[in-house]
Design a protein around this motif. Structure first.
Motif, PDB file in Angstrom:
ATOM      1  N   LEU A 143       0.814  -1.217   0.000  1.00 35.13           N
ATOM      2  CA  LEU A 143       0.000   0.000   0.000  1.00 35.13           C
ATOM      3  C   LEU A 143       0.847   1.268   0.000  1.00 35.13           C
ATOM      4  N   GLU A 144       2.067   1.187   0.526  1.00 34.18           N
ATOM      5  CA  GLU A 144       2.967   2.331   0.479  1.00 34.18           C
ATOM      6  C   GLU A 144       3.873   2.205  -0.745  1.00 34.18           C
ATOM      7  N   LYS A 145       4.243   3.337  -1.319  1.00 34.59           N
ATOM      8  CA  LYS A 145       5.095   3.288  -2.515  1.00 34.59           C
ATOM      9  C   LYS A 145       6.515   2.829  -2.175  1.00 34.59           C
TER      10      LYS A 145
ATOM     11  N   ARG B 235       9.606  24.830   1.018  1.00 35.13           N
ATOM     12  CA  ARG B 235      10.746  25.180   0.176  1.00 35.13           C
ATOM     13  C   ARG B 235      10.640  24.431  -1.150  1.00 35.13           C
ATOM     14  N   LYS B 236      11.446  24.855  -2.118  1.00 34.51           N
ATOM     15  CA  LYS B 236      11.467  24.164  -3.412  1.00 34.51           C
ATOM     16  C   LYS B 236      11.998  22.749  -3.272  1.00 34.51           C
ATOM     17  N   THR B 237      12.799  22.499  -2.235  1.00 33.39           N
ATOM     18  CA  THR B 237      13.343  21.159  -2.006  1.00 33.39           C
ATOM     19  C   THR B 237      12.348  20.251  -1.272  1.00 33.39           C
ATOM     20  N   GLY B 238      11.186  20.794  -0.882  1.00 31.98           N
ATOM     21  CA  GLY B 238      10.169  19.986  -0.223  1.00 31.98           C
ATOM     22  C   GLY B 238      10.084  20.166   1.265  1.00 31.98           C
ATOM     23  N   GLY B 239      11.052  20.860   1.876  1.00 33.96           N
ATOM     24  CA  GLY B 239      11.045  21.051   3.311  1.00 33.96           C
ATOM     25  C   GLY B 239      10.068  22.131   3.750  1.00 33.96           C
ATOM     26  N   LEU B 240       9.547  22.003   4.948  1.00 28.07           N
ATOM     27  CA  LEU B 240       8.626  22.982   5.510  1.00 28.07           C
ATOM     28  C   LEU B 240       9.416  24.169   6.042  1.00 28.07           C
ATOM     29  N   LEU B 241       8.984  25.382   5.694  1.00 29.92           N
ATOM     30  CA  LEU B 241       9.699  26.582   6.130  1.00 29.92           C
ATOM     31  C   LEU B 241       9.629  26.763   7.638  1.00 29.92           C
ATOM     32  N   GLU B 242       8.430  26.594   8.215  1.00 24.32           N
ATOM     33  CA  GLU B 242       8.256  26.711   9.655  1.00 24.32           C
ATOM     34  C   GLU B 242       6.954  26.015  10.047  1.00 24.32           C
ATOM     35  N   GLU B 243       6.887  25.601  11.309  1.00 18.23           N
ATOM     36  CA  GLU B 243       5.680  24.996  11.849  1.00 18.23           C
ATOM     37  C   GLU B 243       4.595  26.057  11.951  1.00 18.23           C
ATOM     38  N   LYS B 244       3.363  25.711  11.505  1.00 19.80           N
ATOM     39  CA  LYS B 244       2.266  26.677  11.501  1.00 19.80           C
ATOM     40  C   LYS B 244       1.016  26.015  12.091  1.00 19.80           C
ATOM     41  N   PRO B 245       0.052  26.835  12.548  1.00 18.10           N
ATOM     42  CA  PRO B 245      -1.183  26.236  13.084  1.00 18.10           C
ATOM     43  C   PRO B 245      -1.920  25.392  12.054  1.00 18.10           C
ATOM     44  N   LEU B 246      -1.886  25.819  10.794  1.00 18.87           N
ATOM     45  CA  LEU B 246      -2.614  25.119   9.734  1.00 18.87           C
ATOM     46  C   LEU B 246      -1.974  25.431   8.395  1.00 18.87           C
TER      47      LEU B 246
ATOM     48  N   GLY C 254       2.613  11.030   0.218  1.00 19.39           N
ATOM     49  CA  GLY C 254       3.036   9.872   1.000  1.00 19.39           C
ATOM     50  C   GLY C 254       4.514   9.915   1.352  1.00 19.39           C
ATOM     51  N   ILE C 255       4.988   8.805   1.921  1.00 21.77           N
ATOM     52  CA  ILE C 255       6.356   8.761   2.438  1.00 21.77           C
ATOM     53  C   ILE C 255       7.381   8.836   1.311  1.00 21.77           C
ATOM     54  N   ALA C 256       8.526   9.420   1.625  1.00 19.28           N
ATOM     55  CA  ALA C 256       9.595   9.560   0.641  1.00 19.28           C
ATOM     56  C   ALA C 256      10.913   8.966   1.132  1.00 19.28           C
ATOM     57  N   PHE C 257      10.913   8.428   2.361  1.00 20.92           N
ATOM     58  CA  PHE C 257      12.120   7.831   2.926  1.00 20.92           C
ATOM     59  C   PHE C 257      11.841   6.378   3.311  1.00 20.92           C
ATOM     60  N   ARG C 258      12.896   5.579   3.361  1.00 24.34           N
ATOM     61  CA  ARG C 258      12.765   4.180   3.780  1.00 24.34           C
ATOM     62  C   ARG C 258      12.608   4.134   5.297  1.00 24.34           C
ATOM     63  N   LEU C 259      11.423   3.754   5.753  1.00 23.99           N
ATOM     64  CA  LEU C 259      11.123   3.706   7.178  1.00 23.99           C
ATOM     65  C   LEU C 259      10.971   2.257   7.619  1.00 23.99           C
ATOM     66  N   GLN C 260      11.331   1.997   8.870  1.00 24.35           N
ATOM     67  CA  GLN C 260      11.321   0.626   9.378  1.00 24.35           C
ATOM     68  C   GLN C 260      10.759   0.584  10.797  1.00 24.35           C
ATOM     69  N   VAL C 261       9.848  -0.343  11.024  1.00 28.87           N
ATOM     70  CA  VAL C 261       9.349  -0.624  12.371  1.00 28.87           C
ATOM     71  C   VAL C 261      10.341  -1.575  13.036  1.00 28.87           C
TER      72      VAL C 261
ATOM     73  N   PRO D  88      16.514  15.302   6.235  1.00 32.03           N
ATOM     74  CA  PRO D  88      16.878  16.681   6.564  1.00 32.03           C
ATOM     75  C   PRO D  88      15.775  17.386   7.357  1.00 32.03           C
ATOM     76  N   THR D  89      16.152  18.424   8.090  1.00 33.16           N
ATOM     77  CA  THR D  89      15.202  19.231   8.841  1.00 33.16           C
ATOM     78  C   THR D  89      14.079  19.748   7.939  1.00 33.16           C
ATOM     79  N   GLY D  90      12.854  19.659   8.428  1.00 35.83           N
ATOM     80  CA  GLY D  90      11.710  20.201   7.711  1.00 35.83           C
ATOM     81  C   GLY D  90      11.060  19.266   6.714  1.00 35.83           C
ATOM     82  N   ARG D  91      11.657  18.109   6.475  1.00 39.24           N
ATOM     83  CA  ARG D  91      11.086  17.196   5.475  1.00 39.24           C
ATOM     84  C   ARG D  91       9.923  16.393   6.037  1.00 39.24           C
ATOM     85  N   PHE D  92       8.955  16.102   5.169  1.00 40.47           N
ATOM     86  CA  PHE D  92       7.790  15.298   5.558  1.00 40.47           C
ATOM     87  C   PHE D  92       8.214  13.850   5.773  1.00 40.47           C
ATOM     88  N   VAL D  93       7.700  13.233   6.843  1.00 40.47           N
ATOM     89  CA  VAL D  93       8.047  11.848   7.160  1.00 40.47           C
ATOM     90  C   VAL D  93       6.873  10.918   6.911  1.00 40.47           C
TER      91      VAL D  93
END
Length: 467
Positions: free
Chosen positions: A196-198, A260-271, A293-300, A317-322
């Motif tokens: 189900l995950e890419k 950001r253009k690289t995909g990272g979040l500039l700052e935490e916001k309420p919404l 969806g996820i962009a990194f290899r994650l492991q339980v 990297p800092t700011g990237r979606f997990v």
């Protein structure tokens, strides 16, 4: 055709056979082998199905199905090392005249074509803890099948299998006792998301033979049927969105794209408002992040003291979606009826937290006038029965992730998506964590009593209590 030789924990060998992109069979020159879980059977190609006792393959464009392996619960004759004969009871009670199908049909066609079937015996040993072992019994032939009458209009198929001669004799008791005396080799699952995950989500336990508790993996929020959510109005951007008053989504975010253009979040916001299904911008628009969806290899993985956890196999990297915290979306009434609240995540209730946001919420047009009608009802995401890997992420008093409210597929602020982003650089194999944000003495059981739970995060700023 691809062949793969696999050595299993020093106890045997399998030659896996791939045809047309599918692991179809295993050539049987394996040494006598004992396994700790059905996941191991899958990995070495002995038995691919973790839901059915009979595994089969389709041939001739799906017109023929052949059984290739059976997992049989240990019978008294097997415990006495009488492996020459196996009686397998079919999976479906059929009515008179009903067409045979599924695994029963596969066994019948294996009998007709004299196809060899692998047999694996499953043993459950009870004691201080329940242990399950699987012993490979060898190759068998389905000699005949019978229809056993259950009542006047119902019958069930039974299949008689005999073990091929010339195979090594097996002492089941000795094998299991030897395996129990060996140190644990742990467990490993290739992908708990079942595709189900890419990017596959592996699960590993190097501490014990325990596998993650079963749950139904989903990759999108399950909304209650009584809530019909309409897609939001979108932007008219022809190409990727940019900081401009012409972009409706940019204006929803206070006049600037939050990423950001690289995909990272500039700052935490309420919404945050991401571009959604009604927007004309392309899928590559930089205002579409969490929805991809996820962009990194994650492991339980199994931790030493905090149960299961999650880590990344890649640098984040800092700011990237997990990942997103996914489960069933419940209203307050339904959430109160849940007996187990360990995986319950309250949502849409922190937009106006002055201590957290100061005046930042005033930069978001939809939050300037305070709570709206859609925020009067509280909602929660429950990942107990169904969810994704985020249900395994542990709490920390000094976390490396933070939660971000995001809307993209609807405009109801009471039901935001809970997206997890990196608040610092995260190294490979570093455990992921976020602040559960419980209040000390603020968690109660169903009878109103205060619940207490110690925090085991081990950080230098640990308060000692989770709640």
């Amino acid at each position: 055709m691809i062949l793969q030789l696999f050595k299993s924990s020093g106890r045997g060998y399998v030659l896996n056979l791939m045809i047309g992109g599918t692991w179809a069979a295993s050539l049987e020159f394996m040494l006598v082998t004992c396994f700790d879980s059905d996941a191991e059977l899958f990995l070495v190609g002995l038995h691919r199905s973790q839901q059915s006792r009979v595994d089969y393959i389709n041939r001739n464009g799906g017109t023929t199905c052949l059984a290739v392996s059976i997992v049989s619960y240990a019978q008294q004759s097997v415990q006495n090392n009488n492996l020459d004969f196996l009686l397998h009871v079919g999976s479906v009670a059929a009515t008179t005249g009903q067409k045979m199908e599924g695994t029963d049909l596969a066994l019948k066609q294996s009998m007709d074509t004299k196809t060899h079937v692998r047999v694996i015996y499953r043993f459950v040993i009870t004691g201080r803890e329940e242990l399950t072992y699987y012993v490979y019994g060898g190759l068998y032939l389905v000699e005949k099948f019978c229809k056993e009458k259950l009542r006047e209009d119902k019958h069930i198929s039974t299949f008689h299998l005999t073990r091929l001669s010339g195979q090594p004799r097996i002492n089941i008791q000795q094998l299991v006792e030897k395996r129990m005396a060996e140190p644990s080799n742990g467990t490993f699952t290739v992908d708990i998301s079942a595709g189900l995950e890419k990017i596959p989500i592996s699960a590993i336990n190097s501490i014990s033979n325990e596998a993650p508790a079963p749950f139904f993996y989903i990759s999108h929020i399950q909304y209650l049927g009584k809530y019909q959510l309409d897609p939001p109005s979108g932007c008219d951007c022809v190409g990727p969105c940019s900081d401009s008053q012409k972009c409706a989504c940019v204006m929803k975010n206070g006049g600037k794209i939050p990423f950001r253009k690289t995909g990272g979040l500039l700052e935490e916001k309420p919404l945050i408002y991401e571009c959604g299904p009604s927007c004309k911008c392309p899928p590559t628009c930089r205002n579409r992040v969490g929805q991809h969806g996820i962009a990194f290899r994650l492991q339980v993985f199994k931790t030493a003291s905090m149960g299961w956890g999650v880590r990344s196999l890649d640098f984040i990297p800092t700011g990237r979606f997990v990942c997103e915290y996914i489960g069933e979306l419940l209203d307050n009434e339904d959430a109160q009826e849940r007996d187990n609240d360990e995986y319950l995540f309250l949502i849409g209730n922190n937009y106006y937290d002055v201590s957290r946001w100061a005046n930042l919420q005033k930069t978001i047009p939809s939050l300037r006038n305070g709570p709206g009608e859609e925020e009067e009802n509280f909602f929660a995401v429950d990942a107990l029965k169904c969810g994704n890997l985020a249900r395994f992420i542990n709490h920390s008093c000094t976390p490396n992730l933070f939660t971000q409210n995001v809307l993209y597929d609807h405009d109801n602020k009471g039901m935001p998506h809970i997206m997890l982003f990196a608040c610092e650089d995260i190294q490979p194999l570093e455990p992921l964590s976020y602040d559960y944000n419980y209040t000390i003495d603020g968690v109660h059981d169903s009878e109103g009593n205060i619940k207490k739970k110690r925090c085991l995060c081990g950080s230098v700023e640990c308060t000692g209590w989770l709640y």
